[in-house]
Design a protein around this motif. Sequence first.
Motif, PDB file in Angstrom:
ATOM      1  N   HIS A  53       0.852  -1.198   0.000  1.00 35.27           N
ATOM      2  CA  HIS A  53       0.000   0.000   0.000  1.00 35.27           C
ATOM      3  C   HIS A  53       0.889   1.249   0.000  1.00 35.27           C
ATOM      4  O   HIS A  53       2.028   1.223   0.477  1.00 35.27           O
ATOM      5  N   ASP A  69      -3.218   2.107  -4.217  1.00 30.29           N
ATOM      6  CA  ASP A  69      -4.235   2.363  -3.190  1.00 30.29           C
ATOM      7  C   ASP A  69      -4.973   1.054  -2.896  1.00 30.29           C
ATOM      8  O   ASP A  69      -4.713   0.018  -3.532  1.00 30.29           O
ATOM      9  N   SER A  70      -5.929   1.098  -1.974  1.00 29.98           N
ATOM     10  CA  SER A  70      -6.509  -0.183  -1.539  1.00 29.98           C
ATOM     11  C   SER A  70      -7.326  -0.831  -2.660  1.00 29.98           C
ATOM     12  O   SER A  70      -7.353  -2.047  -2.773  1.00 29.98           O
ATOM     13  N   HIS A 260      -6.796  13.628   1.390  1.00 24.10           N
ATOM     14  CA  HIS A 260      -7.583  12.392   1.292  1.00 24.10           C
ATOM     15  C   HIS A 260      -9.005  12.667   1.807  1.00 24.10           C
ATOM     16  O   HIS A 260      -9.171  13.454   2.749  1.00 24.10           O
ATOM     17  N   GLU A 262     -10.780  11.094   3.748  1.00 22.77           N
ATOM     18  CA  GLU A 262     -10.995  10.742   5.165  1.00 22.77           C
ATOM     19  C   GLU A 262     -10.765  11.959   6.064  1.00 22.77           C
ATOM     20  O   GLU A 262     -10.964  11.880   7.269  1.00 22.77           O
ATOM     21  N   THR A 277      -5.451   7.695  -2.253  1.00 19.07           N
ATOM     22  CA  THR A 277      -3.993   7.807  -2.249  1.00 19.07           C
ATOM     23  C   THR A 277      -3.437   7.759  -3.678  1.00 19.07           C
ATOM     24  O   THR A 277      -2.433   8.402  -3.959  1.00 19.07           O
TER      25      THR A 277
HETATM   26  P1  13P Z   1      -6.831   4.438  -0.203  1.00 19.14           P
HETATM   27  O1  13P Z   1      -7.954   3.547  -0.530  1.00 19.14           O
HETATM   28  O2  13P Z   1      -7.023   5.822  -0.748  1.00 19.14           O
HETATM   29  O3  13P Z   1      -5.534   3.834  -0.572  1.00 19.14           O
HETATM   30  O4  13P Z   1      -6.824   4.674   1.372  1.00 19.14           O
HETATM   31  C1  13P Z   1      -6.709   3.640   2.258  1.00 19.14           C
HETATM   32  C2  13P Z   1      -6.560   4.147   3.612  1.00 19.14           C
HETATM   33  O5  13P Z   1      -6.402   3.390   4.538  1.00 19.14           O
HETATM   34  C3  13P Z   1      -6.607   5.573   3.834  1.00 19.14           C
HETATM   35  O6  13P Z   1      -6.406   5.840   5.180  1.00 19.14           O
END
Ligand code: 13P
Length: 372
Positions: A53, A69-70, A260, A262, A277
């Motif tokens: 990641h 990213d995830s 981001h 979040e 990300t």
């Molecule tokens: P992403 O999906 O943007 O990579 O974010 C994962 C994550 O844990 C952000 O805190």
Amino acid sequence: METADFETDLSLFKYDNLEQLPVNYRDLTEDQRCARIRAALEELGDEVVILGHNYQRREIVEHADFVGDSYELSKAAAETDARYVVFGGVTFMAESADIITDDTQSVLLPSMEASCPMAGMAEALQVDSAWAEITAATDADIIPITYMNSYADLKAFCAEQGGLVCTSSNAHRAFEWAFDRGEKVLFLPDKHLGENTAHRLGMEDECVEWDPWDPTSDAEKATEKDIILWDGYCQVHERFRPEHVETIRQEHPEAQVVVHPECRREVVEAADVVGSTSTICETVASADPGDVWAIGTEIHLAEHLARWHPDVTVLPLCGDACMDCNAMRQIDPNYLCWILEELRDGVVHNVIEVQPAEKELARVALDRMLEV
Ligand code: 13P
Ligand code: SF4
């Protein structure tokens, strides 16, 4: 709602059976470790793929076959034929990889304590109880959506209740999918991503928070609104404040700011660009030489971007106060060396294995996401 039982039943570490690093791996120098990792990988060949990641340390990212990213990492897991997927990330990501890979493949998490605290803020057991309370308070159809940052049992729960999974890059499309099928959304576990998505869709006045730890949370009141936001958050991203954006703009008038989703609503509003990300990576990668970008996310990614793009000035949005993710940090490079050498010697450690029934349902929730 009885919260007392949950406190004893919920656990931060989903996989407390994973193994600790043997003592003889604790004091390797970087040169020794790199040489040993490379030698093990040479022997393992196509048997193993390493996914990393964007928040992983440099010492992990440098050995990864794929960094992203995830969402991209789950796609990479789905596409690989490797027998072993060694996951540089946190448990919910490794679980998603296990759900998506076939039964002949194994997903290994080098280190046992890499559990995202935000995923732990919405355990299926707790959501199940809140769901009963909320759905009893209204006749409206509610669709649950869980952010990728959640455990497989919650993904399975969402599938069972007609919902789906989303990531930070497709949350708005997941909301649209849900509102095509129901009247209200319960969004888990990240209230900030939920609120930022509601704003993007012009539904900011329809948001209400649901605090699962507060016994006075009122389901009748909550269901007066169309978007119920579970009161979870990421401590790394909550740290950013609009004042940090103001300070950066005063100190570096030429700087642009990317954050981001979040992050808190006020921070996202003050920024120039918001995204996952990989959006953050693309933003800096496509900058012109001499551009200045302030990065509002986990500190390792800001450090990678400064290293990968030396012609761009990359600043952490809140300077020294920017945090690393203590879950991501658990993937120590010595663990990577250990897990690969053991694999080469025929010993498989720290397999992340989602139970078959859960796996099937969670897959439905992930497949719905891939369709939106
Ligand atoms: P992403 O999906 O943007 O990579 O974010 C994962 C994550 O844990 C952000 O805190
Ligand atoms: Fe979880 Fe936040 Fe770490 Fe992402 S940065 S893995 S949301 S704790």
